[in-house]
Design a protein around this motif. Sequence first.
Motif, PDB file in Angstrom:
ATOM      1  N   UNK A 141     -81.342   9.029  -3.800  1.00 46.36           N
ATOM      2  CA  UNK A 141     -80.894   9.739  -4.997  1.00 46.36           C
ATOM      3  C   UNK A 141     -79.702  10.638  -4.661  1.00 46.36           C
ATOM      4  N   UNK A 142     -78.885  10.917  -5.639  1.00 49.24           N
ATOM      5  CA  UNK A 142     -77.787  11.867  -5.455  1.00 49.24           C
ATOM      6  C   UNK A 142     -76.457  11.248  -5.118  1.00 49.24           C
ATOM      7  N   UNK A 143     -76.424   9.935  -4.832  1.00 52.72           N
ATOM      8  CA  UNK A 143     -75.168   9.302  -4.460  1.00 52.72           C
ATOM      9  C   UNK A 143     -74.132   9.365  -5.563  1.00 52.72           C
ATOM     10  N   UNK A 144     -74.570   9.113  -6.801  1.00 52.65           N
ATOM     11  CA  UNK A 144     -73.662   9.151  -7.942  1.00 52.65           C
ATOM     12  C   UNK A 144     -73.120  10.566  -8.161  1.00 52.65           C
ATOM     13  N   UNK A 145     -73.980  11.576  -7.995  1.00 50.96           N
ATOM     14  CA  UNK A 145     -73.552  12.963  -8.191  1.00 50.96           C
ATOM     15  C   UNK A 145     -72.506  13.355  -7.148  1.00 50.96           C
ATOM     16  N   UNK A 146     -72.691  12.935  -5.909  1.00 48.40           N
ATOM     17  CA  UNK A 146     -71.722  13.260  -4.860  1.00 48.40           C
ATOM     18  C   UNK A 146     -70.394  12.560  -5.132  1.00 48.40           C
ATOM     19  N   UNK A 147     -70.459  11.319  -5.621  1.00 49.63           N
ATOM     20  CA  UNK A 147     -69.252  10.584  -5.992  1.00 49.63           C
ATOM     21  C   UNK A 147     -68.492  11.348  -7.076  1.00 49.63           C
ATOM     22  N   UNK A 148     -69.199  11.843  -8.072  1.00 52.39           N
ATOM     23  CA  UNK A 148     -68.556  12.555  -9.172  1.00 52.39           C
ATOM     24  C   UNK A 148     -67.934  13.871  -8.706  1.00 52.39           C
ATOM     25  N   UNK A 149     -68.564  14.535  -7.768  1.00 54.43           N
ATOM     26  CA  UNK A 149     -67.987  15.766  -7.226  1.00 54.43           C
ATOM     27  C   UNK A 149     -66.687  15.471  -6.486  1.00 54.43           C
ATOM     28  N   UNK A 150     -66.660  14.371  -5.755  1.00 52.24           N
ATOM     29  CA  UNK A 150     -65.438  13.990  -5.055  1.00 52.24           C
ATOM     30  C   UNK A 150     -64.344  13.574  -6.044  1.00 52.24           C
ATOM     31  N   UNK A 151     -64.736  12.919  -7.137  1.00 59.40           N
ATOM     32  CA  UNK A 151     -63.768  12.599  -8.201  1.00 59.40           C
ATOM     33  C   UNK A 151     -63.119  13.877  -8.711  1.00 59.40           C
ATOM     34  N   UNK A 152     -63.945  14.872  -9.004  1.00 59.09           N
ATOM     35  CA  UNK A 152     -63.455  16.145  -9.531  1.00 59.09           C
ATOM     36  C   UNK A 152     -62.451  16.778  -8.570  1.00 59.09           C
ATOM     37  N   UNK A 153     -62.817  16.827  -7.304  1.00 57.22           N
ATOM     38  CA  UNK A 153     -61.932  17.428  -6.304  1.00 57.22           C
ATOM     39  C   UNK A 153     -60.661  16.605  -6.143  1.00 57.22           C
ATOM     40  N   UNK A 154     -60.810  15.295  -6.087  1.00 62.56           N
ATOM     41  CA  UNK A 154     -59.645  14.421  -5.891  1.00 62.56           C
ATOM     42  C   UNK A 154     -58.671  14.480  -7.046  1.00 62.56           C
ATOM     43  N   UNK A 155     -59.189  14.624  -8.259  1.00 59.65           N
ATOM     44  CA  UNK A 155     -58.329  14.758  -9.433  1.00 59.65           C
ATOM     45  C   UNK A 155     -57.422  15.980  -9.278  1.00 59.65           C
ATOM     46  N   UNK A 156     -58.013  17.113  -8.923  1.00 66.01           N
ATOM     47  CA  UNK A 156     -57.234  18.341  -8.735  1.00 66.01           C
ATOM     48  C   UNK A 156     -56.302  18.235  -7.529  1.00 66.01           C
ATOM     49  N   UNK A 157     -56.789  17.617  -6.452  1.00 64.99           N
ATOM     50  CA  UNK A 157     -55.987  17.497  -5.233  1.00 64.99           C
ATOM     51  C   UNK A 157     -54.757  16.615  -5.451  1.00 64.99           C
ATOM     52  N   UNK A 158     -54.922  15.515  -6.186  1.00 61.32           N
ATOM     53  CA  UNK A 158     -53.773  14.651  -6.488  1.00 61.32           C
ATOM     54  C   UNK A 158     -52.733  15.399  -7.321  1.00 61.32           C
ATOM     55  N   UNK A 159     -53.206  16.174  -8.299  1.00 62.51           N
ATOM     56  CA  UNK A 159     -52.284  16.966  -9.102  1.00 62.51           C
ATOM     57  C   UNK A 159     -51.507  17.946  -8.240  1.00 62.51           C
TER      58      UNK A 159
END
Length: 247
Positions: A56-74
């Motif tokens: 459990x939790x794999x999807x949640x960790x993926x979404x947290x990395x999406x959030x960070x990566x979105x800001x980091x790319x910007x």
Amino acid sequence: MQQPQQHPAPGAEFVADRDAARAEVERALGGYSFRDGGALLLEDALTHSVHPRDEAGGRARHQRLEFLGDAALGLAFATIFYRDDPGLDQGDLTVLRSANVSTQKLARVAVRRRLYPLLRRYNCAPQDHEVSRFTKSVEGPYSGDPIEGPRVLADIVEAIVGAVYLDSKLDLEVLQKVAKLLCEPIITKKALLEDPESMLNELGGEHREDLEIKILAWRKVANVVDDGREQAITTSGLGNGSEDEAT
């Protein structure tokens, strides 16, 4: 009767060998090598959904990395454009940054880097079909009627960038390098003026329209500058001629 074996749709295959998946990502990142702990970050970035019986939790960790990566790319593209072209004003910077981190642009990046087959996913046949359809549109001749990029493709790129940013200890220089390599071709003012059609084909409607307006504005300014130079040269030439005659 034995059922015929079904082959995955083009662009929606799956790489079961996770070491091979990691190597493929690092190749797409220009040879960036994840640290030992970073390998777990990368696997989270490549885990969209798993079987309910799995961890459990794999999807949640993926979404947290999406959030960070979105800001980091910007951040990466904002600092790249700010540093590389001092002539860009706030509006130019905003439009160029937004275009390079748009869903459509990042979805095309994921297709070119063949990232979707590296993604762990479960029970997602409709999504696979959507990705395959978009993949064919990207890899085939431009039809003039672009298909909207599936959000999941942009999510993969953002999650991978988030993993790199954490793995590099928030190193901005590493982030910029990875963003430029991963997201080629980069949509820049120079590229838009030299080859607007190819650059605009990377984008969806909203960002495409914004950049079309910018291109017209940039060209108008360039024409005014060129006309001014030509007038100055002509005036200077006339002045020299008058002085020679007076002498």
